[in-house]
Enzyme design. Sequence first.
Site, mmCIF file in Angstrom:
data_model
loop_
_atom_site.group_PDB
_atom_site.id
_atom_site.type_symbol
_atom_site.label_atom_id
_atom_site.label_comp_id
_atom_site.label_asym_id
_atom_site.label_seq_id
_atom_site.Cartn_x
_atom_site.Cartn_y
_atom_site.Cartn_z
ATOM 1 N N SER A 155 0.806 -1.200 0.171
ATOM 2 C CA SER A 155 0.011 0.072 -0.285
ATOM 3 C C SER A 155 1.270 1.569 0.265
ATOM 4 O O SER A 155 2.398 1.728 0.627
ATOM 5 C CB SER A 155 -0.926 -0.131 1.222
ATOM 6 O OG SER A 155 -1.523 1.393 1.245
ATOM 7 N N TYR A 164 -1.199 -1.008 10.517
ATOM 8 C CA TYR A 164 -1.601 -1.723 8.836
ATOM 9 C C TYR A 164 -0.777 -0.899 8.184
ATOM 10 O O TYR A 164 -0.004 -1.482 7.489
ATOM 11 C CB TYR A 164 -3.100 -0.410 8.915
ATOM 12 C CG TYR A 164 -3.462 -0.996 7.094
ATOM 13 C CD1 TYR A 164 -3.492 -2.720 6.997
ATOM 14 C CD2 TYR A 164 -2.809 -0.007 6.060
ATOM 15 C CE1 TYR A 164 -4.429 -2.230 5.662
ATOM 16 C CE2 TYR A 164 -3.694 -0.406 4.898
ATOM 17 C CZ TYR A 164 -3.569 -1.844 4.393
ATOM 18 O OH TYR A 164 -4.037 -2.227 3.415
HETATM 19 N N1 LIG Z 1 -8.588 -0.983 -0.986
HETATM 20 C C1 LIG Z 1 -7.246 0.201 -0.005
HETATM 21 O O1 LIG Z 1 -7.673 1.233 -0.387
HETATM 22 C C2 LIG Z 1 -6.229 -0.563 -0.427
HETATM 23 C C3 LIG Z 1 -5.283 -0.263 -0.454
HETATM 24 C C4 LIG Z 1 -3.751 -0.238 -0.824
HETATM 25 C C5 LIG Z 1 -3.636 -1.788 0.009
HETATM 26 N N2 LIG Z 1 -4.930 -2.813 -0.438
HETATM 27 C C6 LIG Z 1 -4.524 -3.666 -0.073
HETATM 28 O O2 LIG Z 1 -5.386 -4.859 -0.921
HETATM 29 C C7 LIG Z 1 -5.592 -6.413 -0.513
HETATM 30 C C8 LIG Z 1 -6.526 -6.336 -0.890
HETATM 31 O O3 LIG Z 1 -7.518 -5.674 -0.244
HETATM 32 P P1 LIG Z 1 -9.132 -5.511 -0.823
HETATM 33 O O4 LIG Z 1 -9.319 -3.620 -0.874
HETATM 34 O O5 LIG Z 1 -9.328 -5.956 -1.636
HETATM 35 O O6 LIG Z 1 -10.312 -5.101 0.086
HETATM 36 P P2 LIG Z 1 -11.146 -6.014 0.719
HETATM 37 O O7 LIG Z 1 -12.062 -5.846 -0.350
HETATM 38 O O8 LIG Z 1 -12.056 -5.901 2.069
HETATM 39 O O9 LIG Z 1 -10.603 -7.832 -0.052
HETATM 40 C C9 LIG Z 1 -10.284 -8.783 1.257
HETATM 41 C C10 LIG Z 1 -9.655 -10.600 0.181
HETATM 42 O O10 LIG Z 1 -8.952 -10.852 1.778
HETATM 43 C C11 LIG Z 1 -9.634 -12.031 2.456
HETATM 44 N N3 LIG Z 1 -9.571 -12.068 3.497
HETATM 45 C C12 LIG Z 1 -9.486 -11.478 4.297
HETATM 46 N N4 LIG Z 1 -9.548 -11.751 5.506
HETATM 47 C C13 LIG Z 1 -9.286 -13.493 4.912
HETATM 48 C C14 LIG Z 1 -8.091 -14.098 5.988
HETATM 49 N N5 LIG Z 1 -8.354 -14.436 7.473
HETATM 50 N N6 LIG Z 1 -8.360 -15.716 4.754
HETATM 51 C C15 LIG Z 1 -8.292 -14.794 3.899
HETATM 52 N N7 LIG Z 1 -8.568 -14.366 2.530
HETATM 53 C C16 LIG Z 1 -9.136 -13.574 3.788
HETATM 54 C C17 LIG Z 1 -11.338 -11.320 2.041
HETATM 55 O O11 LIG Z 1 -11.932 -12.758 1.432
HETATM 56 P P3 LIG Z 1 -13.078 -13.261 2.612
HETATM 57 O O12 LIG Z 1 -13.720 -12.699 3.591
HETATM 58 O O13 LIG Z 1 -13.640 -14.318 1.480
HETATM 59 O O14 LIG Z 1 -11.752 -14.367 3.520
HETATM 60 C C18 LIG Z 1 -11.051 -10.282 -0.044
HETATM 61 O O15 LIG Z 1 -11.466 -11.448 0.081
HETATM 62 C C19 LIG Z 1 -4.641 -6.156 0.420
HETATM 63 O O16 LIG Z 1 -4.427 -6.258 1.115
HETATM 64 C C20 LIG Z 1 -5.379 -4.240 1.663
HETATM 65 O O17 LIG Z 1 -4.680 -4.248 2.583
HETATM 66 C C21 LIG Z 1 -5.620 -2.260 -0.713
#
Ligand SMILES: NC(=O)c1ccc[n+]([C@@H]2O[C@H](COP(=O)([O-])OP(=O)(O)OC[C@H]3O[C@@H](n4cnc5c(N)ncnc54)[C@H](OP(=O)(O)O)[C@@H]3O)[C@@H](O)[C@H]2O)c1
Length: 268
Positions: A143, A156
């Site tokens: 991130s 985080y």
């Molecule tokens: N969105 C942003 O603004 C942003 C910015 C920078 C970085 N990121 C990073 O991008 C990545 C994806 O984030 P996102 O925004 O797509 O989030 P999201 O929409 O909340 O999706 C998170 C994914 O991780 C899975 N997950 C959560 N807890 C888990 C666990 N205990 N075991 C296995 N899978 C798990 C969830 O699936 P289930 O609930 O089905 O397990 C879901 O598929 C993360 O690493 C996040 O830190 C996001």
Amino acid sequence: MTSQSPKGTALITGASTGIGSIYADRFAKRGYDLLLVARDLERLETLAARLRNETGVKVEVLTADLIDTSDLKTVEQRLRTDASISLLVNNAGIASNGTLAESELGGLDRMIQLNVVALTHLASAAADSFTKAGRGAIVNVASVVALMPERFNATYAATKAYVLSLTQSLHAEVSGAGVQVQAVLPGATRTEIWERSGIDVNKFPPEMVMEVNEMVDAALAGFDQGELITIPALSNAADWEAFMAARGALGPNLSLSSAAARYKTPSA
Ligand SMILES: NC(=O)c1ccc[n+]([C@@H]2O[C@H](COP(=O)([O-])OP(=O)(O)OC[C@H]3O[C@@H](n4cnc5c(N)ncnc54)[C@H](OP(=O)(O)O)[C@@H]3O)[C@@H](O)[C@H]2O)c1
């Protein structure tokens, strides 16, 4: 039985929604077979059915709670033993809100377990398999908060600085063996992560928030260009190069036999 894709299988964690689900869509359309990992079986199955139907690639679903050590071991073992896996997208992650002092420590432990420990185990297993095979790619989703920790939740941001650092070291270790490594540093991206961590992304200035398709397509463009670090929103690549050059300039002076003059105690 469907034959194996010549591109191999992409193992994507956190594939049930958000960034991971778009990676799944894009890699299926690029002809990779998929191994989709997350906890929500129904969502994974729905995505898998759509992608099988639209692309004809093989899509397998593996439900795992990557915070659970036994589930993590299962996914790690799969990476070590399944020679068809040629790509790992280490994407599953959770965020948090609030100050360190006010945090519920169990929640922070779970975040560290997922964002740091699980990601490390899977990157290690993939690095071992891929270097032995002399091919493969590891994408770690970090991130931009890795670069501006004062602006976000301390733990985080620290987990994401860890992902950035790990990726840079890993690249130095495996690039000679034909393994591609990339850290993706998204800015605010419209996914469920905000709601899940108790933050209203709609309160952010709209010009700060990227749609998830655009974010992943930019990350993949960086991947295709062989970038080690991809920051989808950063328009001027020279800014990153200047940052890296400043870091490099510190290098020769970070470990020396003598303390800097400003730290020397004046002799009595
Ligand atoms: N969105 C942003 O603004 C942003 C910015 C920078 C970085 N990121 C990073 O991008 C990545 C994806 O984030 P996102 O925004 O797509 O989030 P999201 O929409 O909340 O999706 C998170 C994914 O991780 C899975 N997950 C959560 N807890 C888990 C666990 N205990 N075991 C296995 N899978 C798990 C969830 O699936 P289930 O609930 O089905 O397990 C879901 O598929 C993360 O690493 C996040 O830190 C996001």
